[in-house]
Design a protein around this motif. Structure first.
Motif: not given
Length: 476
Positions: A470-472, A476, A389-391, A409, A467-468, A395, A464
Protein backbone atom coordinates in the motif's frame (compact mmCIF):
# COMPACT_ATOMS: atom_id res chain seq x y z
CA UNK A 1 56.77 -39.32 1.34
CA UNK A 2 56.96 -42.50 -0.73
CA UNK A 3 56.38 -44.54 2.44
CA UNK A 4 52.97 -42.96 3.03
CA UNK A 5 49.93 -45.19 2.65
CA UNK A 6 47.91 -44.45 -0.46
CA UNK A 7 44.15 -44.38 -1.02
CA UNK A 8 42.05 -43.31 -4.00
CA UNK A 9 38.55 -41.83 -4.05
CA UNK A 10 36.43 -40.06 -6.62
CA UNK A 11 36.19 -36.98 -4.40
CA UNK A 12 38.42 -35.82 -1.56
CA UNK A 13 36.89 -33.19 0.72
CA UNK A 14 39.16 -31.07 2.90
CA UNK A 15 37.15 -30.02 5.94
CA UNK A 16 34.23 -31.85 7.58
CA UNK A 17 32.17 -28.88 8.66
CA UNK A 18 28.62 -28.46 7.43
CA UNK A 19 29.85 -27.41 3.97
CA UNK A 20 32.17 -30.36 3.53
CA UNK A 21 29.57 -32.78 4.88
CA UNK A 22 27.06 -31.59 2.29
CA UNK A 23 29.52 -31.86 -0.59
CA UNK A 24 30.37 -35.43 0.41
CA UNK A 25 26.73 -36.40 0.99
CA UNK A 26 25.53 -35.19 -2.41
CA UNK A 27 28.40 -36.72 -4.41
CA UNK A 28 27.92 -40.07 -2.67
CA UNK A 29 24.20 -39.96 -3.43
CA UNK A 30 25.25 -39.25 -7.02
CA UNK A 31 27.17 -42.52 -7.16
CA UNK A 32 30.71 -41.32 -6.39
CA UNK A 33 32.99 -42.29 -3.53
CA UNK A 34 34.11 -39.62 -1.07
CA UNK A 35 36.35 -39.12 1.93
CA UNK A 36 36.21 -36.29 4.47
CA UNK A 37 39.49 -35.04 5.95
CA UNK A 38 39.19 -33.29 9.32
CA UNK A 39 41.71 -32.27 11.99
CA UNK A 40 39.14 -31.00 14.51
CA UNK A 41 35.50 -31.83 15.24
CA UNK A 42 33.30 -33.30 12.53
CA UNK A 43 30.45 -30.84 12.04
CA UNK A 44 32.69 -27.81 12.14
CA UNK A 45 32.26 -24.24 13.27
CA UNK A 46 28.47 -23.98 13.15
CA UNK A 47 27.84 -27.03 15.30
CA UNK A 48 30.33 -26.26 18.06
CA UNK A 49 31.43 -22.61 18.05
CA UNK A 50 29.09 -20.50 15.94
CA UNK A 51 25.43 -20.78 14.94
CA UNK A 52 24.19 -23.38 17.39
CA UNK A 53 25.90 -22.33 20.64
CA UNK A 54 25.47 -18.61 19.96
CA UNK A 55 21.74 -18.93 19.35
CA UNK A 56 21.40 -21.14 22.42
CA UNK A 57 23.07 -18.40 24.47
CA UNK A 58 20.67 -15.81 23.05
CA UNK A 59 17.38 -17.69 23.13
CA UNK A 60 16.70 -17.47 26.87
CA UNK A 61 17.13 -13.70 26.82
CA UNK A 62 14.80 -13.46 23.84
CA UNK A 63 12.15 -15.69 25.42
CA UNK A 64 12.14 -13.67 28.62
CA UNK A 65 11.86 -10.41 26.69
CA UNK A 66 8.90 -11.78 24.74
CA UNK A 67 7.13 -12.88 27.92
CA UNK A 68 7.76 -9.54 29.60
CA UNK A 69 6.32 -7.73 26.58
CA UNK A 70 2.85 -9.26 27.05
CA UNK A 71 0.73 -7.99 29.93
CA UNK A 72 -0.66 -10.94 31.85
CA UNK A 73 2.36 -13.05 30.96
CA UNK A 74 4.94 -10.64 32.35
CA UNK A 75 3.45 -11.00 35.82
CA UNK A 76 4.43 -14.67 35.74
CA UNK A 77 8.10 -13.78 35.21
CA UNK A 78 9.22 -13.52 38.81
CA UNK A 79 12.93 -14.28 38.50
CA UNK A 80 15.95 -13.74 36.32
CA UNK A 81 17.54 -16.00 33.76
CA UNK A 82 19.36 -18.98 35.25
CA UNK A 83 22.85 -18.53 33.82
CA UNK A 84 24.09 -22.00 34.73
CA UNK A 85 21.04 -23.62 33.12
CA UNK A 86 21.47 -21.47 30.00
CA UNK A 87 25.10 -22.53 29.65
CA UNK A 88 24.13 -26.16 30.24
CA UNK A 89 21.50 -25.91 27.51
CA UNK A 90 24.14 -24.41 25.21
CA UNK A 91 26.40 -27.36 25.99
CA UNK A 92 23.62 -29.80 25.10
CA UNK A 93 23.48 -28.37 21.59
CA UNK A 94 27.23 -28.82 21.16
CA UNK A 95 27.04 -32.31 22.71
CA UNK A 96 29.72 -31.05 25.10
CA UNK A 97 32.00 -30.65 22.07
CA UNK A 98 31.83 -34.36 21.28
CA UNK A 99 31.36 -35.17 17.60
CA UNK A 100 30.36 -38.84 17.98
CA UNK A 101 26.87 -38.28 16.60
CA UNK A 102 28.25 -36.46 13.57
CA UNK A 103 30.73 -39.28 12.96
CA UNK A 104 27.86 -41.76 13.12
CA UNK A 105 26.01 -39.72 10.50
CA UNK A 106 29.05 -39.68 8.20
CA UNK A 107 29.43 -43.44 8.43
CA UNK A 108 25.71 -43.98 7.87
CA UNK A 109 25.84 -41.80 4.75
CA UNK A 110 28.48 -44.03 3.19
CA UNK A 111 31.25 -41.44 3.49
CA UNK A 112 34.74 -42.30 4.70
CA UNK A 113 36.42 -40.13 7.35
CA UNK A 114 40.14 -39.57 7.80
CA UNK A 115 41.30 -37.75 10.93
CA UNK A 116 44.30 -35.50 10.47
CA UNK A 117 45.62 -32.35 8.83
CA UNK A 118 45.22 -32.36 5.07
CA UNK A 119 47.38 -30.44 2.61
CA UNK A 120 47.29 -30.27 -1.15
CA UNK A 121 50.39 -31.86 -2.67
CA UNK A 122 49.91 -31.24 -6.37
CA UNK A 123 47.16 -32.04 -8.85
CA UNK A 124 44.31 -34.17 -7.38
CA UNK A 125 46.53 -35.10 -4.43
CA UNK A 126 46.09 -34.53 -0.70
CA UNK A 127 48.48 -35.68 2.01
CA UNK A 128 46.93 -36.23 5.44
CA UNK A 129 49.08 -36.27 8.58
CA UNK A 130 47.53 -37.68 11.75
CA UNK A 131 48.30 -36.80 15.38
CA UNK A 132 51.09 -39.41 15.48
CA UNK A 133 52.78 -38.06 12.36
CA UNK A 134 51.65 -40.86 10.08
CA UNK A 135 50.82 -39.86 6.53
CA UNK A 136 48.24 -41.01 4.02
CA UNK A 137 48.36 -39.88 0.40
CA UNK A 138 44.93 -39.44 -1.12
CA UNK A 139 44.33 -39.28 -4.86
CA UNK A 140 41.08 -37.90 -6.26
CA UNK A 141 39.87 -39.39 -9.54
CA UNK A 142 37.38 -36.58 -10.10
CA UNK A 143 37.74 -33.64 -7.72
CA UNK A 144 39.17 -32.17 -4.55
CA UNK A 145 36.82 -29.85 -2.66
CA UNK A 146 38.42 -27.39 -0.26
CA UNK A 147 35.93 -26.65 2.54
CA UNK A 148 38.29 -25.40 5.24
CA UNK A 149 36.22 -22.32 6.07
CA UNK A 150 37.45 -19.14 7.70
CA UNK A 151 39.06 -17.91 10.91
CA UNK A 152 38.63 -14.76 12.97
CA UNK A 153 40.93 -11.88 12.07
CA UNK A 154 43.29 -10.37 14.61
CA UNK A 155 44.04 -6.71 13.86
CA UNK A 156 47.64 -5.43 14.02
CA UNK A 157 47.20 -3.80 17.41
CA UNK A 158 50.35 -3.59 19.51
CA UNK A 159 50.23 -6.21 22.27
CA UNK A 160 46.79 -7.60 21.38
CA UNK A 161 48.03 -11.09 20.55
CA UNK A 162 49.75 -11.24 23.94
CA UNK A 163 46.65 -10.62 26.10
CA UNK A 164 45.01 -13.96 25.17
CA UNK A 165 42.07 -12.34 23.36
CA UNK A 166 38.84 -14.19 22.81
CA UNK A 167 37.77 -14.99 19.30
CA UNK A 168 34.22 -16.06 18.39
CA UNK A 169 35.03 -19.61 19.54
CA UNK A 170 35.93 -18.53 23.06
CA UNK A 171 32.92 -16.21 23.21
CA UNK A 172 30.43 -18.97 22.43
CA UNK A 173 32.07 -21.69 24.54
CA UNK A 174 32.97 -19.76 27.73
CA UNK A 175 32.08 -21.60 30.92
CA UNK A 176 31.09 -18.45 32.80
CA UNK A 177 30.30 -14.82 32.17
CA UNK A 178 33.31 -12.53 32.57
CA UNK A 179 32.72 -9.65 34.97
CA UNK A 180 33.67 -7.10 32.33
CA UNK A 181 33.83 -7.96 28.63
CA UNK A 182 35.36 -5.65 26.03
CA UNK A 183 34.26 -6.30 22.44
CA UNK A 184 36.14 -4.99 19.42
CA UNK A 185 33.81 -4.82 16.43
CA UNK A 186 30.17 -3.96 15.83
CA UNK A 187 29.27 -6.54 13.21
CA UNK A 188 26.90 -9.44 13.76
CA UNK A 189 29.26 -11.40 16.04
CA UNK A 190 30.05 -8.39 18.21
CA UNK A 191 26.41 -7.37 18.50
CA UNK A 192 25.12 -10.88 19.21
CA UNK A 193 27.76 -11.58 21.84
CA UNK A 194 27.19 -8.18 23.45
CA UNK A 195 23.48 -9.05 23.67
CA UNK A 196 24.17 -12.51 25.09
CA UNK A 197 26.83 -11.80 27.70
CA UNK A 198 25.29 -8.56 28.97
CA UNK A 199 22.13 -10.54 29.72
CA UNK A 200 24.14 -13.35 31.32
CA UNK A 201 25.86 -11.09 33.82
CA UNK A 202 28.78 -9.34 32.15
CA UNK A 203 29.25 -5.60 31.92
CA UNK A 204 29.91 -5.27 28.21
CA UNK A 205 31.70 -2.40 26.48
CA UNK A 206 31.41 -2.54 22.69
CA UNK A 207 34.06 -0.58 20.80
CA UNK A 208 33.34 0.18 17.16
CA UNK A 209 35.91 1.89 14.95
CA UNK A 210 33.23 3.25 12.61
CA UNK A 211 30.17 5.33 13.32
CA UNK A 212 27.48 2.63 13.22
CA UNK A 213 26.73 -0.97 14.15
CA UNK A 214 25.99 -3.58 11.48
CA UNK A 215 27.44 -1.28 8.81
CA UNK A 216 26.43 -3.55 5.92
CA UNK A 217 22.76 -3.43 6.93
CA UNK A 218 20.20 -0.70 6.44
CA UNK A 219 21.09 2.22 8.77
CA UNK A 220 17.83 1.77 10.72
CA UNK A 221 18.99 -1.70 11.76
CA UNK A 222 22.25 -0.54 13.30
CA UNK A 223 20.51 2.34 15.05
CA UNK A 224 17.86 0.08 16.56
CA UNK A 225 20.43 -2.45 17.78
CA UNK A 226 22.65 0.27 19.27
CA UNK A 227 19.66 1.76 21.14
CA UNK A 228 18.62 -1.67 22.43
CA UNK A 229 22.13 -2.56 23.58
CA UNK A 230 22.40 0.69 25.48
CA UNK A 231 18.99 0.12 27.03
CA UNK A 232 20.26 -3.28 28.19
CA UNK A 233 23.26 -1.66 29.85
CA UNK A 234 25.96 -2.13 27.19
CA UNK A 235 28.41 0.74 26.86
CA UNK A 236 28.46 1.31 23.08
CA UNK A 237 31.29 3.53 21.82
CA UNK A 238 31.80 4.72 18.24
CA UNK A 239 34.90 6.11 16.55
CA UNK A 240 37.23 4.09 18.78
CA UNK A 241 40.57 3.20 17.19
CA UNK A 242 42.37 0.82 19.54
CA UNK A 243 46.14 1.11 19.12
CA UNK A 244 47.54 -0.97 21.99
CA UNK A 245 46.64 -3.71 24.45
CA UNK A 246 48.25 -5.00 27.63
CA UNK A 247 47.56 -7.09 30.71
CA UNK A 248 47.81 -5.66 34.17
CA UNK A 249 47.45 -8.73 36.34
CA UNK A 250 44.22 -10.37 35.21
CA UNK A 251 42.91 -7.14 33.70
CA UNK A 252 42.94 -6.33 29.98
CA UNK A 253 43.69 -2.70 29.15
CA UNK A 254 43.00 -1.29 25.68
CA UNK A 255 44.37 2.08 24.63
CA UNK A 256 42.60 4.29 22.11
CA UNK A 257 43.95 7.83 21.87
CA UNK A 258 43.77 9.36 25.33
CA UNK A 259 41.25 6.76 26.52
CA UNK A 260 41.79 3.45 28.25
CA UNK A 261 39.21 0.66 28.43
CA UNK A 262 39.53 -2.03 31.08
CA UNK A 263 37.95 -5.46 31.27
CA UNK A 264 38.48 -9.06 32.32
CA UNK A 265 38.36 -10.39 28.76
CA UNK A 266 38.43 -8.91 25.28
CA UNK A 267 36.56 -10.41 22.33
CA UNK A 268 37.95 -9.57 18.89
CA UNK A 269 35.13 -9.65 16.34
CA UNK A 270 36.32 -7.56 13.42
CA UNK A 271 35.76 -10.04 10.60
CA UNK A 272 37.00 -13.29 9.09
CA UNK A 273 39.87 -14.45 6.89
CA UNK A 274 40.22 -17.47 4.61
CA UNK A 275 41.53 -20.59 6.33
CA UNK A 276 43.98 -21.38 3.55
CA UNK A 277 47.35 -20.45 5.00
CA UNK A 278 48.71 -23.97 5.50
CA UNK A 279 46.75 -26.23 3.16
CA UNK A 280 49.30 -26.44 0.35
CA UNK A 281 47.83 -23.94 -2.08
CA UNK A 282 51.34 -23.10 -3.28
CA UNK A 283 51.69 -26.64 -4.68
CA UNK A 284 48.97 -25.90 -7.23
CA UNK A 285 49.95 -22.32 -8.06
CA UNK A 286 47.64 -20.50 -5.64
CA UNK A 287 48.46 -17.95 -2.94
CA UNK A 288 48.34 -19.27 0.65
CA UNK A 289 46.08 -17.29 2.96
CA UNK A 290 43.90 -15.93 0.17
CA UNK A 291 40.28 -16.70 -0.68
CA UNK A 292 39.90 -19.16 -3.55
CA UNK A 293 38.73 -17.56 -6.82
CA UNK A 294 35.82 -19.64 -8.11
CA UNK A 295 33.16 -19.60 -10.81
CA UNK A 296 29.45 -20.15 -10.21
CA UNK A 297 29.93 -23.91 -9.98
CA UNK A 298 32.50 -23.24 -7.23
CA UNK A 299 35.32 -24.54 -9.41
CA UNK A 300 38.64 -22.78 -8.87
CA UNK A 301 39.67 -20.71 -11.85
CA UNK A 302 42.26 -22.48 -13.98
CA UNK A 303 42.08 -25.76 -12.01
CA UNK A 304 39.20 -27.88 -13.36
CA UNK A 305 39.61 -30.55 -10.65
CA UNK A 306 39.65 -28.18 -7.64
CA UNK A 307 36.60 -26.63 -5.93
CA UNK A 308 36.50 -23.97 -3.20
CA UNK A 309 33.21 -24.18 -1.31
CA UNK A 310 31.79 -22.11 1.54
CA UNK A 311 33.65 -19.46 3.52
CA UNK A 312 36.90 -20.42 1.85
CA UNK A 313 35.92 -18.55 -1.34
CA UNK A 314 34.84 -15.38 0.49
CA UNK A 315 31.57 -14.97 -1.40
CA UNK A 316 29.16 -15.19 1.54
CA UNK A 317 30.42 -16.21 4.96
CA UNK A 318 27.23 -17.76 6.29
CA UNK A 319 26.53 -21.39 7.21
CA UNK A 320 23.39 -21.71 5.11
CA UNK A 321 25.13 -20.22 2.08
CA UNK A 322 28.02 -22.65 2.55
CA UNK A 323 25.54 -25.53 2.53
CA UNK A 324 23.85 -24.08 -0.54
CA UNK A 325 27.18 -23.78 -2.35
CA UNK A 326 27.99 -27.34 -1.29
CA UNK A 327 24.84 -28.69 -2.90
CA UNK A 328 25.55 -26.76 -6.11
CA UNK A 329 29.22 -27.69 -6.26
CA UNK A 330 28.46 -31.35 -5.63
CA UNK A 331 25.84 -31.34 -8.38
CA UNK A 332 28.45 -29.90 -10.75
CA UNK A 333 31.03 -32.50 -9.71
CA UNK A 334 28.59 -35.36 -10.29
CA UNK A 335 27.44 -33.96 -13.62
CA UNK A 336 30.99 -33.54 -14.88
CA UNK A 337 31.92 -37.04 -13.71
CA UNK A 338 29.08 -38.30 -15.92
CA UNK A 339 30.26 -36.19 -18.85
CA UNK A 340 27.25 -33.88 -18.60
CA UNK A 341 27.09 -30.09 -18.95
CA UNK A 342 27.34 -28.48 -15.52
CA UNK A 343 27.59 -24.75 -16.15
CA UNK A 344 24.02 -23.96 -17.19
CA UNK A 345 22.22 -20.69 -16.62
CA UNK A 346 21.34 -18.73 -13.49
CA UNK A 347 18.82 -21.36 -12.33
CA UNK A 348 20.98 -24.38 -13.09
CA UNK A 349 21.00 -27.03 -10.34
CA UNK A 350 24.80 -26.96 -10.66
CA UNK A 351 25.36 -23.21 -10.35
CA UNK A 352 25.42 -21.05 -7.23
CA UNK A 353 23.90 -17.65 -7.95
CA UNK A 354 21.81 -16.81 -4.86
CA UNK A 355 24.89 -15.51 -3.06
CA UNK A 356 25.36 -12.75 -5.62
CA UNK A 357 22.31 -10.68 -4.71
CA UNK A 358 19.77 -12.74 -2.77
CA UNK A 359 21.52 -13.87 0.40
CA UNK A 360 19.28 -14.14 3.48
CA UNK A 361 20.75 -13.44 6.90
CA UNK A 362 19.56 -12.95 10.47
CA UNK A 363 21.30 -11.13 13.29
CA UNK A 364 19.84 -12.59 16.49
CA UNK A 365 20.10 -9.46 18.57
CA UNK A 366 17.19 -7.87 20.41
CA UNK A 367 15.65 -6.65 18.14
CA UNK A 368 16.40 -9.17 15.44
CA UNK A 369 17.60 -7.97 12.04
CA UNK A 370 16.47 -10.18 9.14
CA UNK A 371 17.41 -9.23 5.59
CA UNK A 372 17.72 -10.57 2.08
CA UNK A 373 18.97 -9.06 -1.16
CA UNK A 374 20.30 -5.56 -1.66
CA UNK A 375 20.18 -2.67 0.75
CA UNK A 376 19.33 0.79 -0.56
CA UNK A 377 23.03 1.66 -0.51
CA UNK A 378 23.92 -1.44 -2.52
CA UNK A 379 21.19 -0.71 -5.09
CA UNK A 380 22.52 2.82 -5.41
CA UNK A 381 26.12 1.61 -5.82
CA UNK A 382 24.97 -0.84 -8.51
CA UNK A 383 23.24 1.97 -10.39
CA UNK A 384 19.86 0.27 -10.17
CA UNK A 385 16.73 2.41 -10.41
CA UNK A 386 14.98 1.94 -7.10
CA UNK A 387 12.72 3.33 -4.44
CA UNK A 388 12.78 2.60 -0.72
CA UNK A 389 9.49 1.75 0.97
CA UNK A 390 9.35 1.75 4.78
CA UNK A 391 6.60 0.92 7.25
CA UNK A 392 6.53 0.52 11.07
CA UNK A 393 5.86 -3.13 11.89
CA UNK A 394 4.11 -2.10 15.10
CA UNK A 395 1.37 -0.62 12.94
CA UNK A 396 -0.07 -4.03 12.01
CA UNK A 397 -2.49 -5.87 14.28
CA UNK A 398 -0.43 -9.05 14.50
CA UNK A 399 2.54 -7.14 15.92
CA UNK A 400 0.50 -5.44 18.63
CA UNK A 401 -0.80 -8.88 19.64
CA UNK A 402 2.71 -10.33 19.61
CA UNK A 403 4.03 -7.73 22.05
CA UNK A 404 2.64 -4.71 23.85
CA UNK A 405 4.25 -1.59 22.40
CA UNK A 406 5.87 -3.55 19.56
CA UNK A 407 8.55 -1.48 17.83
CA UNK A 408 10.07 -2.44 14.51
CA UNK A 409 10.63 -1.42 10.92
CA UNK A 410 10.15 -3.06 7.52
CA UNK A 411 12.17 -1.73 4.60
CA UNK A 412 11.74 -2.79 0.98
CA UNK A 413 14.00 -1.77 -1.88
CA UNK A 414 11.97 -1.90 -5.10
CA UNK A 415 13.28 -1.83 -8.67
CA UNK A 416 11.22 0.99 -10.19
CA UNK A 417 11.61 -0.23 -13.77
CA UNK A 418 10.84 -3.93 -13.33
CA UNK A 419 8.70 -3.43 -10.20
CA UNK A 420 10.26 -6.35 -8.36
CA UNK A 421 11.90 -6.48 -4.96
CA UNK A 422 15.66 -5.99 -4.84
CA UNK A 423 15.89 -6.42 -1.09
CA UNK A 424 13.91 -6.51 2.14
CA UNK A 425 14.96 -5.84 5.74
CA UNK A 426 12.91 -6.44 8.88
CA UNK A 427 13.97 -5.05 12.25
CA UNK A 428 12.03 -6.09 15.34
CA UNK A 429 11.18 -8.91 17.76
CA UNK A 430 10.61 -12.28 16.09
CA UNK A 431 11.16 -11.05 12.53
CA UNK A 432 13.47 -13.94 11.57
CA UNK A 433 10.40 -16.01 10.73
CA UNK A 434 9.27 -13.39 8.20
CA UNK A 435 12.43 -13.73 6.18
CA UNK A 436 11.80 -16.73 3.96
CA UNK A 437 8.75 -15.15 2.34
CA UNK A 438 10.95 -12.19 1.45
CA UNK A 439 13.66 -14.50 0.17
CA UNK A 440 11.21 -16.25 -2.16
CA UNK A 441 9.94 -12.91 -3.44
CA UNK A 442 13.46 -11.62 -4.12
CA UNK A 443 14.89 -14.82 -5.62
CA UNK A 444 11.76 -15.46 -7.68
CA UNK A 445 11.63 -11.83 -8.84
CA UNK A 446 7.92 -11.87 -8.09
CA UNK A 447 6.28 -8.79 -9.67
CA UNK A 448 4.61 -6.35 -7.30
CA UNK A 449 1.43 -6.90 -9.30
CA UNK A 450 1.47 -10.58 -8.28
CA UNK A 451 2.36 -9.91 -4.64
CA UNK A 452 -1.00 -8.16 -4.23
CA UNK A 453 -2.56 -11.61 -4.57
CA UNK A 454 -0.38 -13.17 -1.84
CA UNK A 455 -2.88 -12.41 0.91
CA UNK A 456 -1.43 -12.39 4.47
CA UNK A 457 -3.43 -14.12 7.19
CA UNK A 458 -5.04 -11.85 9.75
CA UNK A 459 -3.98 -11.08 12.44
CA UNK A 460 -0.33 -11.98 11.84
CA UNK A 461 2.81 -9.89 11.58
CA UNK A 462 2.93 -10.97 7.91
CA UNK A 463 0.31 -8.31 7.27
CA UNK A 464 3.33 -6.02 7.02
CA UNK A 465 3.52 -7.18 3.39
CA UNK A 466 0.16 -5.59 2.65
CA UNK A 467 1.21 -2.35 4.31
CA UNK A 468 4.43 -2.22 2.30
CA UNK A 469 2.49 -2.73 -0.93
CA UNK A 470 0.00 0.00 0.00
CA UNK A 471 2.86 2.37 0.80
CA UNK A 472 4.46 1.56 -2.56
CA UNK A 473 1.16 2.15 -4.37
CA UNK A 474 0.46 5.44 -2.61
CA UNK A 475 3.95 6.73 -3.30
CA UNK A 476 4.79 7.54 0.31
Amino acid sequence: MSSAAEQTYDVVVLGAGSTGENVADVVVKGGLSAVLVESELVGGECSYWACMPSKALLRGTEALAEARAVDGAKQAVTGEQDVAATLARRDSFTHDWDDSSQVDWVEGAGIDLLRGTGRLAGERTVVVTDADGKEVRLTARVAVAVCTGSVGKLPPVDGLADVAPWGPREATSAKEAPGRLLILGGGYVGCEMATAWQALGSQVTLLQRGDSLLPRSEPQAGEAVADALRDAGVDVRFGVDVTAARREGTEVVLTAGDEEYRGDEVLVAIGRAARTTDIGLDTVGLEPGEYLPVDDTLRVEGLPWLYGVGDVNGRQLLTHMGKYQARQAAAAIVARARGEQADGGPWSPAAATADHSATPSVVFTAPQVASVGRTAAEAREAGLPHRVVEYPIGGVAGASLFADGYTGTAIAVVDTEREVLLGVTFVGPGVAELLHAATIAVVGEVPISRLWHAVPAYPTISEIWLRLLETWRDGD
